[in-house]
Design a protein around this motif. Structure first.
Motif, PDB file in Angstrom:
ATOM      1  N   ARG A 161      -5.168  10.109  27.541  1.00 22.43           N
ATOM      2  CA  ARG A 161      -4.463   9.552  26.383  1.00 22.43           C
ATOM      3  C   ARG A 161      -3.730   8.255  26.705  1.00 22.43           C
ATOM      4  O   ARG A 161      -3.963   7.243  26.064  1.00 22.43           O
ATOM      5  N   PRO A 162      -2.867   8.232  27.728  1.00 23.24           N
ATOM      6  CA  PRO A 162      -2.199   6.950  28.003  1.00 23.24           C
ATOM      7  C   PRO A 162      -3.178   5.883  28.459  1.00 23.24           C
ATOM      8  O   PRO A 162      -2.988   4.703  28.173  1.00 23.24           O
ATOM      9  N   PHE A 163      -4.252   6.318  29.139  1.00 20.12           N
ATOM     10  CA  PHE A 163      -5.233   5.343  29.594  1.00 20.12           C
ATOM     11  C   PHE A 163      -5.876   4.642  28.399  1.00 20.12           C
ATOM     12  O   PHE A 163      -5.973   3.416  28.346  1.00 20.12           O
ATOM     13  N   LEU A 167      -5.671   0.708  27.077  1.00 20.62           N
ATOM     14  CA  LEU A 167      -6.913   0.188  27.639  1.00 20.62           C
ATOM     15  C   LEU A 167      -7.001  -1.327  27.553  1.00 20.62           C
ATOM     16  O   LEU A 167      -7.429  -1.986  28.501  1.00 20.62           O
ATOM     17  N   GLY A 168      -6.566  -1.857  26.440  1.00 21.18           N
ATOM     18  CA  GLY A 168      -6.630  -3.303  26.289  1.00 21.18           C
ATOM     19  C   GLY A 168      -5.829  -4.004  27.371  1.00 21.18           C
ATOM     20  O   GLY A 168      -6.313  -4.933  28.032  1.00 21.18           O
ATOM     21  N   THR A 169      -4.600  -3.547  27.533  1.00 24.37           N
ATOM     22  CA  THR A 169      -3.735  -4.138  28.553  1.00 24.37           C
ATOM     23  C   THR A 169      -4.349  -4.012  29.943  1.00 24.37           C
ATOM     24  O   THR A 169      -4.393  -4.968  30.716  1.00 24.37           O
ATOM     25  N   ILE A 233       6.816   7.457  44.359  1.00 27.60           N
ATOM     26  CA  ILE A 233       7.987   6.923  43.679  1.00 27.60           C
ATOM     27  C   ILE A 233       8.169   7.480  42.274  1.00 27.60           C
ATOM     28  O   ILE A 233       9.166   7.202  41.629  1.00 27.60           O
ATOM     29  N   HIS A 234       7.205   8.260  41.817  1.00 29.42           N
ATOM     30  CA  HIS A 234       7.371   8.955  40.540  1.00 29.42           C
ATOM     31  C   HIS A 234       7.821   8.054  39.419  1.00 29.42           C
ATOM     32  O   HIS A 234       8.799   8.305  38.739  1.00 29.42           O
ATOM     33  N   ILE A 235       7.063   7.015  39.231  1.00 34.36           N
ATOM     34  CA  ILE A 235       7.470   6.070  38.221  1.00 34.36           C
ATOM     35  C   ILE A 235       6.961   6.537  36.858  1.00 34.36           C
ATOM     36  O   ILE A 235       6.128   7.433  36.784  1.00 34.36           O
ATOM     37  N   ASN A 236       7.454   5.932  35.795  1.00 34.27           N
ATOM     38  CA  ASN A 236       7.070   6.448  34.484  1.00 34.27           C
ATOM     39  C   ASN A 236       5.588   6.225  34.202  1.00 34.27           C
ATOM     40  O   ASN A 236       4.933   5.388  34.801  1.00 34.27           O
ATOM     41  N   GLU A 237       5.107   7.010  33.280  1.00 34.82           N
ATOM     42  CA  GLU A 237       3.669   7.124  33.072  1.00 34.82           C
ATOM     43  C   GLU A 237       3.030   5.798  32.698  1.00 34.82           C
ATOM     44  O   GLU A 237       1.940   5.474  33.155  1.00 34.82           O
ATOM     45  N   LEU A 238       3.698   5.028  31.885  1.00 33.64           N
ATOM     46  CA  LEU A 238       3.112   3.770  31.428  1.00 33.64           C
ATOM     47  C   LEU A 238       2.818   2.838  32.595  1.00 33.64           C
ATOM     48  O   LEU A 238       1.694   2.361  32.758  1.00 33.64           O
TER      49      LEU A 238
ATOM     50  N   LYS B 180      10.919  13.447  23.884  1.00 39.20           N
ATOM     51  CA  LYS B 180      10.128  12.845  24.954  1.00 39.20           C
ATOM     52  C   LYS B 180       9.001  11.991  24.422  1.00 39.20           C
ATOM     53  O   LYS B 180       8.357  11.277  25.165  1.00 39.20           O
ATOM     54  N   VAL B 181       8.736  12.135  23.127  1.00 42.95           N
ATOM     55  CA  VAL B 181       7.611  11.399  22.565  1.00 42.95           C
ATOM     56  C   VAL B 181       8.080  10.031  22.137  1.00 42.95           C
ATOM     57  O   VAL B 181       9.140   9.889  21.532  1.00 42.95           O
ATOM     58  N   ASN B 182       7.299   9.057  22.413  1.00 40.11           N
ATOM     59  CA  ASN B 182       7.663   7.705  22.041  1.00 40.11           C
ATOM     60  C   ASN B 182       7.325   7.478  20.572  1.00 40.11           C
ATOM     61  O   ASN B 182       6.222   7.065  20.231  1.00 40.11           O
ATOM     62  N   ILE B 183       8.280   7.800  19.734  1.00 38.75           N
ATOM     63  CA  ILE B 183       8.020   7.779  18.291  1.00 38.75           C
ATOM     64  C   ILE B 183       7.712   6.364  17.825  1.00 38.75           C
ATOM     65  O   ILE B 183       6.871   6.154  16.955  1.00 38.75           O
ATOM     66  N   ASP B 184       8.408   5.398  18.384  1.00 39.39           N
ATOM     67  CA  ASP B 184       8.142   4.029  17.949  1.00 39.39           C
ATOM     68  C   ASP B 184       6.686   3.677  18.141  1.00 39.39           C
ATOM     69  O   ASP B 184       6.089   2.983  17.332  1.00 39.39           O
ATOM     70  N   HIS B 185       6.140   4.151  19.212  1.00 41.37           N
ATOM     71  CA  HIS B 185       4.738   3.863  19.456  1.00 41.37           C
ATOM     72  C   HIS B 185       3.851   4.724  18.580  1.00 41.37           C
ATOM     73  O   HIS B 185       2.888   4.272  17.983  1.00 41.37           O
ATOM     74  N   LYS B 186       4.219   5.986  18.506  1.00 47.28           N
ATOM     75  CA  LYS B 186       3.356   6.959  17.842  1.00 47.28           C
ATOM     76  C   LYS B 186       3.307   6.730  16.338  1.00 47.28           C
ATOM     77  O   LYS B 186       2.308   6.973  15.699  1.00 47.28           O
TER      78      LYS B 186
END
Lengths: 795, 193
Positions: A161-163, A167-169, A233-238, B180-186
């Motif tokens: 899902r995040p991928f 994807l564009g980026t 480093i457990h960085i955020n998913e994005l 936890k959900v990014n509502i702005d995005h969603k």
């Protein structure tokens, strides 16, 4: 185990010192031991000596008489290669163990640095011993054996899902970013090389094309290094998916550029035509790789549909198909990495729906194990190859390379982000940009590509290699070590604990539908619209082909729900281990088939479950039973009716009461079943199953429910019962009455199946009952015959 | 831009709308064109039939609710201003814009969530009862799932989210479960920027 951070604690040190000493000893022994075999030339002599000795000792005239039978012989040549390989793998694994015994070290220095250091040590030791350092980072070995497991692991577990959302980026960074890096570095290096100071410089001999080739090799962000560092480093998913995705997708660009410049470095010039061909080649390489991967992925998914009888080899299909996808892509000079990623990502949802739980675990752990070993080996070999490789150190070249890499990366990221942010909903902040730029690590792929260069075409090969190694060392050591404190310093968002709740899942799906609807109203064919179309296509056609049996119709939400329940149930049982039930009988009866063979949590009063009311434990036990045996049947064993009642129970004591009653009843049934003509039934038999079922107090209360309690009815839409208090009383009375009735019933015949399940209006209750039987008892078909003799106890 | 500015005159209260919703002139124009497209009989207002003419909406499990959301209590038709106001909820949240209090903006996170919440809460009592949740689940999951499973899921969802144990999900609990959900995005449509 040494205490984690408390190395100040004397007891901790005391405990770890002997361990540490032992480990160091083992390491030294192995290193010494490895020096000998890993050296190339000396071993045959030993054997030769031995044989000669044997001959001499046994028979003086060996030409005439038979040789004495060698009782003990040393034949190293025979096993040399596998032995050395195993030794290396063992060394790598021991190193990994060792690092974690020294807690402070592993929290400051990332593992990759430590491993490279070990590699350097080993290489140094080998050199000191006068042996020839084995050419371990052979490019073929690297690309065919060491790299695929890591990429497969990454691809199989890629968060889709995040991928897809980014994807564009990712593509922008991967394609445009890498191109920019390659040309910038290559071009500027050439310019620097041409600077003519007074004294002649070997650099002047450098032409443009080799520089560009070097630029393209060094510009690619390396997935192995990124994984190794970012994991810690457990960085955020994005951010994680941006950098990681970039490192995966830039393989196509690297492949094309590499081949392009390599081809034409000999020719000397590159025309516009070649440029156009290059672009076309890029598209072919990238899309072709993805296509090959997707085809193998679908094949694998299709194969997994039929593996229900041979569960043991299920993981094998996953691995072999993926590896073949990689090899096929490499055969056509397409992007093997992209093929592998595509294969893993495509096959995963279908394969996971088809394979058993154990196979899933197997796949997960095998992939993790292989990729872990591969990664370790790669870094160690990097160290060894550094000691070994012919080096041509050139201060200017190397320092300029390093500086240019950094500068190019920063400029590229900043420039691209400016463009990308115009199109993104969630913009990338400066902090994000910094991390992305800083996370552009180079690694072993660059080194291997450099290694592959032909000495004849590229006289500067050694200089290239030295520069590549320097850059790799720089990024891994300096950037790798400092990224963690920087992340803390900049207060970058960390990865959130991924425990997804059912609420999130429901609402996310709801929002998806909502957004699709809004997009349709606006007439805008956006992200959601296409995703919705793809989902619909998937559900309608693809799932039917690739998923076996009923699971093909299972909506995603249900699958998620099952998974969650099972996970929680297993956690429940595991954490409840050690608490004995007052009567051990029901526990063994009901938990026979469950993997964690521990008694279920006994006294609800002792366990403070934050989220589950105690009445759910029984339900969860049933879920375990049914799920862990035949996970693919739709479950009818959930007791909806008591769930309806549950939230209105405010009495803790009531739950306790129910639980105790359940235990007693189960015990009674166990006793009862001894009176039956059927000899002591194995736990799996239908009889016992029914006993188990019938013993559920909730099952009983369901029957009662159809009489007295207003809420438990077919019309499930109105559970709001104002008389919750009455409910409890009814329950109590009902159950007590139940017991008396049930006793009689039990004497007469095998306990009947709970009729509460047969709600008016549900015509297929029988079928479901059979299915349930099939769930609960492994010998499936026999259960069905017994159904016929059953009559409902209460109509 | 000449033709568009003349078109802008057709839009009643264009400036106020832009101010209120934060849409740019270009976006407003695009929405107006869409509005006119949907409004086939040219009444200047949309009725539920016009919405239902959008083909894909029929396939959407919650299509009916979305359409209803455009028509506040009792109204039979919706004019352009209301149409735009509803769609303004889905404008991407621009963190750099600092005009006015963030909370009041039509597209702030709270407002977006409130909109979604109202889609669940059909009887507008400020809570999502189990019944309402069940209806939504039934709509989304369709006939593939048994009643018991639906019940089970609804039960589980309420248990998880219901912090004050009243058996229903209030707006705050709803917000909390989605933190936890990014509502702005969603909940943003890229088109509306």
């Amino acid at each position: 185990m040494p205490s984690g951070a408390g190395s100040h604690n004397p007891a901790g040190i005391g405990r770890s010192l002997p361990e540490r000493g032992l480990l160091l000893l083992m390491v030294l022994v192995f290193l010494e031991g490895s020096v000998l075999p890993l050296g190339a030339a000396s071993s045959p002599d030993i054997r030769h000596q031995e044989n000669v000795d044997n001959h001499k000792a046994a028979d003086p005239g060996h030409n005439f008489t038979k040789k004495a039978f060698p009782v003990l012989d040393l034949d190293y040549k025979h096993i040399q290669t596998p032995f050395e390989i195993s030794l290396w793998v063992l060394l790598a694994s021991l190193m990994k163990l060792g690092f974690h015994l020294i807690p402070r070290l592993s929290s400051i220095v990332p593992e990759s640095c430590l491993l490279i250091t070990v590699g350097l040590l080993v290489g140094g030791l080998i050199k000191l011993a006068g042996e020839q350092v084995p050419p371990v980072l052979d490019s073929r070995l690297f690309f065919l054996c060491l790299l695929p497991p890591i990429i497969l692991d990454a691809g199989y577990f890629l968060p889709i899902r995040p991928f897809m959302e980014n994807l564009g980026t990712i593509l922008m960074f991967a394609v445009v970013g890498t191109l920019w890096n390659a040309f910038f570095i290559g071009g500027l290096l050439y310019a620097v090389c041409q600077i003519q100071p007074a004294n002649p410089n070997p650099l002047h001999a450098m032409e443009l094309l080799p520089c560009l080739l070097f630029g393209s090799i060094i510009s690619a962000v390396d997935p192995v290094a990124v994984l190794a560092v970012f994991e810690e480093i457990h960085i955020n998913e994005l951010l994680h998916i941006l950098v990681f995705g970039e490192s995966l997708l830039n393989d196509a660009v690297t492949v094309v550029l590499y081949h392009l410049f390599e081809e034409f470095a000999g020719a000397g010039t590159v025309t516009v035509m070649d440029g156009v061909l290059g672009v076309i080649s890029f598209l072919v390489v990238a899309l072709g790789g993805v296509l090959v991967g997707a085809i193998y992925g679908i094949l694998s998914a299709f194969t997994s549909r039929f593996t229900s009888h041979t569960r043991v080899i299920e993981p094998l299909f996953v691995f072999v198909y993926s590896y073949m996808a990689y090899l096929s892509a490499e055969m056509f000079h397409l992007s093997g990495i992209m093929a592998l990623i595509a294969c893993g990502a495509v096959m995963r949802p279908y394969v996971e729906a088809n394979i058993s739980h154990k196979s899933h675990t197997t796949i997960k752990y095998f992939l993790k194990m292989w990729s872990s070993v591969s990664e370790t080996l790669i870094f160690i070999f990097l160290g060894v190859a550094t000691v070994d490789g012919p080096h041509a150190w050139n201060w200017t070249f190397v320092t300029v390379t390093v500086i240019l890499c950094l500068v190019a990366r920063v400029i590229g990221v900043v420039g691209l982000t400016y463009v990308i942010n115009q199109f993104r909903i969630v913009k990338l902040t400066t902090k994000d940009q910094f991390i992305i730029a800083y996370g552009g690590l180079r690694g072993a792929i660059a080194f291997s590509l450099g290694f592959l260069l032909d000495k004849n075409h590229f006289p500067m090969r050694e200089m290239f290699l030295t520069a590549i190694i320097t850059v790799v060392f720089f990024t891994v050591f300096v950037q790798g070590m400092t990224i963690k404190p920087l992340v803390e310093l900049l207060a970058v968002k960390k990865k959130q604990e991924a425990k997804r709740s059912i609420n999130e899942e429901i609402h996310t799906q709801f929002l998806d539908h909502l957004l699709t609807g809004i997009e349709d109203i606006c007439g805008h064919y956006g992200h959601h619209h296409w995703k919705d179309k793809l989902n619909r296509f998937n559900k309608k056609y693809v799932k039917k082909c690739l998923i076996a049996g009923e699971r093909s119709k299972e909506p995603q939400l249900i699958a998620f729900y099952h998974k969650m329940e099972m996970k929680q149930a297993i956690e429940l049982v595991e954490s409840g281990g050690g608490v004995k039930l007052p009567s051990a009988v029901p526990s063994t009866v009901s938990m026979q088939n469950i993997q964690p063979k521990k008694p279920p949590p006994a006294k609800p009063a002792e366990r403070a479950l934050p989220q589950l009311p105690k009445g759910r434990e029984e339900e969860i036990r049933k879920i375990l039973r049914s799920n862990l045996q035949r996970t693919r049947q739709r479950l009818r064993s959930y007791n909806r009716h008591t769930l309806v009642a549950d939230p209105y129970e405010d009495g803790f004591g009531d739950l306790l009461l129910k639980k105790q009653r359940m235990i007693e009843l189960e015990k009674k049934i166990k006793d009862m079943s001894n009176y039956l003509t059927v000899p002591a039934a194995p736990p799996d038999s239908p009889t016992m199953c029914r006993a188990r079922l019938a013993s559920d107090p909730q099952a009983y209360s369901m029957k009662q429910g159809s009489d007295g309690v207003p809420t438990i009815h077919v019309d499930l839409a109105s559970p709001q019962s104002p008389d919750s208090v009455n409910l409890m009383d009814e329950f109590r009375q009902a159950s007590q009455q139940q017991e008396k009735d049930e006793d009689q019933g039990l004497m007469m015949k095998p306990p009947s199946r709970p009729t509460g399940r047969r709600k008016p209006g549900e015509t297929d209750a029988d079928k479901d009952q059979q299915k349930l039987m099939r769930c609960l008892s492994d010998p499936g078909p026999s259960a069905e015959e017994d159904e016929d003799e059953d009559e409902p106890f209460l109509p | 831009m000449g033709s568009s500015s003349s078109n802008m005159n057709h839009i009643p209260n264009a400036q106020e709308l832009m101010q209120e919703t934060g849409f740019s002139a270009a976006h407003l124009l695009r929405l107006y064109e869409r509005f006119e497209f949907l409004d086939r009989d040219g009444k200047g207002e949309l009725s539920p039939d016009d919405f239902e003419a959008v083909r894909e909406l029929a396939l959407n499990p919650i299509g009916g609710r979305i359409i209803e959301a455009f028509f506040p209590q009792g109204q039979e038709t919706v004019d352009f201003a209301s149409f735009v106001r509803v769609l303004a909820h889905f404008r991407p949240n621009d963190p750099n814009r600092k005009d006015g209090a963030q909370q009041d903006q039509a597209n702030s996170r709270t407002r977006k969530l409130k909109f979604a919440f109202q889609l669940y809460d059909q009887d507008r009592d400020g809570k999502i009862s189990r019944n309402e949740l069940l209806q939504v689940l039934r709509a989304m999951l369709g006939i593939q799932v048994t009643e018991e499973q639906l019940q089970s899921i609804a039960e589980r969802a309420i248990q998880e989210a219901d912090l004050d144990r009243d058996g229903a999900i209030s707006f705050d609990e709803f917000k909390k479960s989605l933190e936890k959900v990014n509502i702005d995005h969603k909940m943003s449509v890229r088109f509306l920027k």
